[in-house]
Design a protein around this motif. Structure first.
Motif, PDB file in Angstrom:
ATOM      1  N   TYR A   1     -15.102  32.778  33.689  1.00 32.07           N
ATOM      2  CA  TYR A   1     -14.695  33.230  32.395  1.00 32.07           C
ATOM      3  C   TYR A   1     -13.425  32.744  31.937  1.00 32.07           C
ATOM      4  O   TYR A   1     -13.140  32.418  30.593  1.00 32.07           O
ATOM      5  CB  TYR A   1     -14.859  34.779  32.026  1.00 32.07           C
ATOM      6  CG  TYR A   1     -16.451  34.909  31.677  1.00 32.07           C
ATOM      7  CD1 TYR A   1     -16.908  34.813  30.344  1.00 32.07           C
ATOM      8  CD2 TYR A   1     -17.481  35.086  32.628  1.00 32.07           C
ATOM      9  CE1 TYR A   1     -18.314  35.008  29.918  1.00 32.07           C
ATOM     10  CE2 TYR A   1     -18.905  35.215  32.146  1.00 32.07           C
ATOM     11  CZ  TYR A   1     -19.293  35.369  30.958  1.00 32.07           C
ATOM     12  OH  TYR A   1     -20.512  35.448  30.300  1.00 32.07           O
TER      13      TYR A   1
ATOM     14  N   LEU B   1     -13.758  29.201  31.280  1.00 35.67           N
ATOM     15  CA  LEU B   1     -14.302  29.051  29.740  1.00 35.67           C
ATOM     16  C   LEU B   1     -13.395  29.206  28.447  1.00 35.67           C
ATOM     17  O   LEU B   1     -13.434  28.360  27.658  1.00 35.67           O
ATOM     18  CB  LEU B   1     -15.596  30.110  29.627  1.00 35.67           C
ATOM     19  CG  LEU B   1     -16.457  29.828  28.605  1.00 35.67           C
ATOM     20  CD1 LEU B   1     -17.491  28.729  28.547  1.00 35.67           C
ATOM     21  CD2 LEU B   1     -17.539  30.931  28.494  1.00 35.67           C
TER      22      LEU B   1
ATOM     23  N   GLU C   1     -11.578  25.856  28.679  1.00 38.81           N
ATOM     24  CA  GLU C   1     -12.640  24.912  28.141  1.00 38.81           C
ATOM     25  C   GLU C   1     -12.423  25.003  26.442  1.00 38.81           C
ATOM     26  O   GLU C   1     -12.562  24.040  25.678  1.00 38.81           O
ATOM     27  CB  GLU C   1     -13.773  25.181  28.464  1.00 38.81           C
ATOM     28  CG  GLU C   1     -14.216  24.791  30.128  1.00 38.81           C
ATOM     29  CD  GLU C   1     -14.421  23.351  30.303  1.00 38.81           C
ATOM     30  OE1 GLU C   1     -14.631  22.642  29.429  1.00 38.81           O
ATOM     31  OE2 GLU C   1     -14.392  22.860  31.566  1.00 38.81           O
TER      32      GLU C   1
END
Length: 406
Positions: A68, A71, A74
């Motif tokens: 996470y 993420l 990203e």
């Protein structure tokens, strides 16, 4: 395409209910996979979003927690540098400073930073360190521990034009970030800042304050979140609540101590680290995991306070079924009922400061065979023994106490 707003109600207790409205959800995440709700002992903010992915109050797979954080990294890459090609490590065209917020988001911030090259990472701390030069301090008014400090091994850590990226698990009003930016601008002004967060609950009034702040200081603040929406709170903290501590049986437990003799103060983020040193950290956690791993099938690894990321990475490299979470200063009310986040509570000691109360939540009976609690360095033996005695009441038959530095 404008996304349809979804909403959910969470009844925390008889006195408190929260309505959640989701307006943006770019990865189409199920919010029930991200958090549950609980009540905390705090008159300034009586509710708490208890993350199911951070590895703080609820045990999680350590790999899931790190993913996470990645993420969020990203999301930043896609929103700010969409022209870069995706690689295992993304080389940023200009140096970025990633800043995690204590105590909950220290590992989240480190995980987000870890997917990039050409960047630095540092996190705020609630701890007063008389041996280091303080760069900043600022306030988080709603918190149970309001003071944030920032120290660095490098005197000129911010004396540059590097991009600054703040990372937190949740922003409700966003005021803490504005307080921090105000302090940075006094010494090391930037024209643009970025914020990465899992949950962005700022309402229209809070967003307007951001716009006014941007205009006043002639800056731009870009907020990137996995979930964007708003909340409405019904009710308030129950002033009549009193904590009732139940005396638990201290059971006969095997206790082992590991002095790992690993120098980590340049790797944790507390005093600043960088993407070059990240490789050294990756080697270190593999080495530590090999030293301490046992044959237990069900393991629980506990980070302590802000010391979250390195224990989490060690947990990723242990054998068996491993869960991870961390001790916390946050005083939450436990209730063993369905759809309430905090089932039980253990009272620990901060081994470096007797004035600080710490807790661990959600260690349920017969879940684990062994427990690893990890500290940066040794502290007060009396306080450590009190913590070990409390952990002996969990029913876990083997406790491993790990100190990274002597």
């Amino acid at each position: 395409m404008k996304m349809k707003t979804s909403q959910a109600y969470y009844k925390i207790n008889d006195n408190l209910k929260v309505k959640v409205m989701v307006r943006e959800n770019p990865f189409q995440l199920n919010i029930n996979d991200l958090f549950e709700m609980a009540a905390r002992i705090n008159k300034k903010r009586a509710f708490l979003f208890v993350s199911k992915v951070l590895g703080k109050h609820i045990p999680v797979s350590p790999q899931k927690s790190i993913q996470y954080g990645k993420l969020l990294g990203e999301l930043y890459y896609k929103n700010v540098y969409p022209y870069l090609s995706k690689k295992e490590k993304i080389f940023l065209p200009k140096h970025n400073i990633f800043i995690g917020f204590a105590e909950t988001a220290t590992a989240l911030g480190h995980s987000a930073f870890s997917i990039f090259e050409n960047c630095s990472y540092i996190h705020t701390t609630r701890e007063i360190n008389l041996n280091k030069e303080k760069i900043f301090d600022f306030q988080e008014e709603h918190s149970h521990a309001t003071n944030h400090f920032l120290y660095s091994n490098e005197k000129h850590f911010f004396d540059n034009e590097y991009a600054i990226v703040f990372i937190d698990d949740e922003i409700t009003t966003g005021k803490t970030i504005l307080n921090f930016i105000k302090e940075i601008n006094k010494k090391y002004s930037r024209k643009e800042y970025h914020v990465l967060t899992i949950l962005d609950w700022r309402n229209d009034e809070n967003i307007k304050k951001y716009e006014e702040f941007e205009e006043k200081f002639n800056i731009k603040i870009n907020v990137h979140s996995l979930i964007k929406g708003s909340i409405e709170v019904f009710g308030k903290f129950d002033d009549t609540y009193t904590e009732k501590r139940i005396k638990k049986e201290i059971k006969d437990v095997e206790v082992n101590f590991y002095e790992l003799d690993e120098k980590i103060d340049h790797l944790t983020g507390k005093f600043g680290t960088n993407s070059i040193l990240q490789k050294e950290l990756d080697d270190l956690v593999l080495r530590v995991a090999k030293k301490i791993d046992d044959t237990s099938k069900r393991k629980l690894v506990l980070g302590t306070g802000e010391f979250m990321y390195i224990p989490m990475k060690v947990a990723c490299n242990l054998s068996g079924n491993v869960k991870y979470h961390s001790t916390t200063r946050s005083p939450i009310i436990p209730m063993n009922k369905k759809e309430y986040a905090i089932k039980n509570k253990f009272y620990l000691k901060n081994i470096y400061d007797e004035s600080i109360d710490e807790y661990i939540y959600n260690i349920l009976e017969n879940e684990y065979d062994s427990l690893y609690i990890m500290y940066e360095k040794k502290g007060n033996n009396k306080l450590l023994n009190e913590t070990i005695n409390e952990l002996k009441t969990t029913g876990i038959k083997k406790i491993n106490v790990c100190f990274f530095e002597r």
